[in-house]
Design a protein around this motif. Sequence first.
Motif, PDB file in Angstrom:
ATOM      1  N   MET A 261      24.432   3.498  24.813  1.00 16.45           N
ATOM      2  CA  MET A 261      24.311   2.079  25.128  1.00 16.45           C
ATOM      3  C   MET A 261      24.632   1.280  23.888  1.00 16.45           C
ATOM      4  SD  MET A 261      20.839   1.843  27.259  1.00 16.45           S
ATOM      5  CE  MET A 261      19.854   2.490  25.948  1.00 16.45           C
ATOM      6  N   TYR A 262      25.520   0.388  24.015  1.00 15.80           N
ATOM      7  CA  TYR A 262      25.967  -0.272  22.816  1.00 15.80           C
ATOM      8  C   TYR A 262      26.710  -1.533  23.175  1.00 15.80           C
ATOM      9  CZ  TYR A 262      28.230  -0.779  18.299  1.00 15.80           C
ATOM     10  OH  TYR A 262      28.664  -1.234  17.102  1.00 15.80           O
ATOM     11  N   GLY A 263      26.542  -2.546  22.364  1.00 11.49           N
ATOM     12  CA  GLY A 263      27.278  -3.770  22.596  1.00 11.49           C
ATOM     13  C   GLY A 263      28.485  -3.804  21.717  1.00 11.49           C
TER      14      GLY A 263
ATOM     15  N   PRO B  68      19.023 -11.645  25.504  1.00 13.58           N
ATOM     16  CA  PRO B  68      19.573 -10.488  24.778  1.00 13.58           C
ATOM     17  C   PRO B  68      20.868  -9.953  25.392  1.00 13.58           C
ATOM     18  CG  PRO B  68      17.203 -10.212  25.103  1.00 13.58           C
ATOM     19  CD  PRO B  68      17.606 -11.422  25.880  1.00 13.58           C
ATOM     20  N   ILE B  69      20.967 -10.008  26.724  1.00  8.80           N
ATOM     21  CA  ILE B  69      22.205  -9.530  27.356  1.00  8.80           C
ATOM     22  C   ILE B  69      23.386 -10.412  26.941  1.00  8.80           C
ATOM     23  CG2 ILE B  69      23.411  -9.404  29.589  1.00  8.80           C
ATOM     24  CD1 ILE B  69      20.708  -8.361  30.765  1.00  8.80           C
TER      25      ILE B  69
ATOM     26  N   ASP C  77      23.321  -1.055  30.175  1.00  7.01           N
ATOM     27  CA  ASP C  77      24.303   0.028  30.289  1.00  7.01           C
ATOM     28  C   ASP C  77      25.620  -0.473  30.862  1.00  7.01           C
ATOM     29  OD1 ASP C  77      21.750   1.528  29.863  1.00  7.01           O
ATOM     30  OD2 ASP C  77      23.130   3.219  30.015  1.00  7.01           O
ATOM     31  N   ALA C  78      25.558  -1.437  31.761  1.00 10.79           N
ATOM     32  CA  ALA C  78      26.788  -2.021  32.304  1.00 10.79           C
ATOM     33  C   ALA C  78      27.595  -2.663  31.176  1.00 10.79           C
ATOM     34  CB  ALA C  78      26.450  -3.059  33.367  1.00 10.79           C
ATOM     35  N   GLY C  79      26.909  -3.410  30.326  1.00 11.27           N
ATOM     36  CA  GLY C  79      27.580  -4.030  29.182  1.00 11.27           C
ATOM     37  C   GLY C  79      28.155  -2.979  28.254  1.00 11.27           C
TER      38      GLY C  79
END
Lengths: 331, 123
Positions: free
Chosen positions: A1-3, A213-214, A149-151
């Motif tokens: 998970m990572y942006g 945060p998203i 997780d989608a991001g």
Amino acid sequence: MYGNAYIDPNEVNKTHSVLADEDPKLLAEFEARIERGEKIEPKDWMPKEYRKQLIRMIEQHGHSEIIGALPEGTWITRAPGFKRKLALMAKVQDEVGHAQLLYSAAETLGKSREAMINDLITGKSKYSNVFNYPAFTWADACIIAWLIDAGAIINQVANAKGSYGPYCRALDRICTEESFHLKYGHDNVVTLATGTPVQRKMVQEALNRWWPPIMHFFGPSDKISSHTEILMKWKVKMATNDDMRQQFLNMYVPKIWDLGLTVPDANLKKNETTGKWEYTEPDWDEFKRVINGGGPCNAERLAVRRNAEERGRWVREALKAGQTAYVVPFA
Amino acid sequence: MIESLDPRVNRAAIELDNHIEPLSPLDQWETYEVFHQKKRGDQHMHVGIVHAANPEMALVFAKEQFGRRGLSANIWVVNTKHVFASTYEDADIFETTSEKIYREAGGYKVMDKINQYKKSQKA
């Protein structure tokens, strides 16, 4: 998970001076290879700046997987039902496995795993900002699994087409596993959103907590994050922060609305003329404050990590063979 | 002491300022290259590396990391220091390979000659 890779805003664009001492012929060959769509492999010549930025980015990505396991792990002991407990444990194990894959990719660039762990636990290296927020309820863990997780998938699918071979190979494997996380998270959110009024309220409140945060997840707006040109040319970064945020909104806001949930941003709407989503500009001062240690969970996350490292130390020592010598992995 | 939402963290009784000695080199041991075979009859494929103190431990980690989904029949682990590899700089040693069509089935085209021969026999 990572942006998205966090680049310190104080680190101004020094790219031109950094490239000044590179051999122009080698640099041209390197850039031509990337232009042709070929991958760069660990032993190839590469500009110092390329190596440095990739290490920073892959390492941050690895740390994010490790630290991301903490807010989600919060709910393993209290997952509602055995099936969900099994699934959540599998997901958290995946995230820790992703960190192993990513650390390996970063190691091929010359930074040892010990050095990366040291930089994480002393707070020198960053990780995805979202994990400095707590998972108050089971619904928070569900929102993380679905929307964070989608991001992450949007970011990782893009980066899997990047130029550095070991990172791309790690991401291909990671993306396959993330697709289970996304479905698992969606399933959980749908269960709550189609459930009792109490369940609906719980998931709506979690969404309200996680929306800022998203929105931060993909990194600062392109307007204030301008030093990505050379990284895009070298295919280190594959899409701008704003482009990825738009892609996320386009794919997931309709799915959120489908469930009768609301997004806590009165200005959020799709502009049908431009095809772009309009939204309230996220609070980037808050983002910087949290990434620099001021978030609700920064101190806890690192203390927990240090504790794990320290309590495992005697086991690692005991297992050490008599004769060992580190060799940088091939691929 | 941390007061966490996570009961596991509370049970561990962790101090917030628990400074620790940095990890020294080789704390995370050496690396092993992992080769994974999906099913009997397939080639083993290189899939990545694991850090381990010895080959037995590398196998355990490799199973956990690369064999936790889908099909698996067999795994090899090889200490990275035992891999001897060609360099990408020397990739030109392969450059003329594709020109050597006399090594390939497609380099031999006989039908034209056979047809011409048959024609000449009829005449």
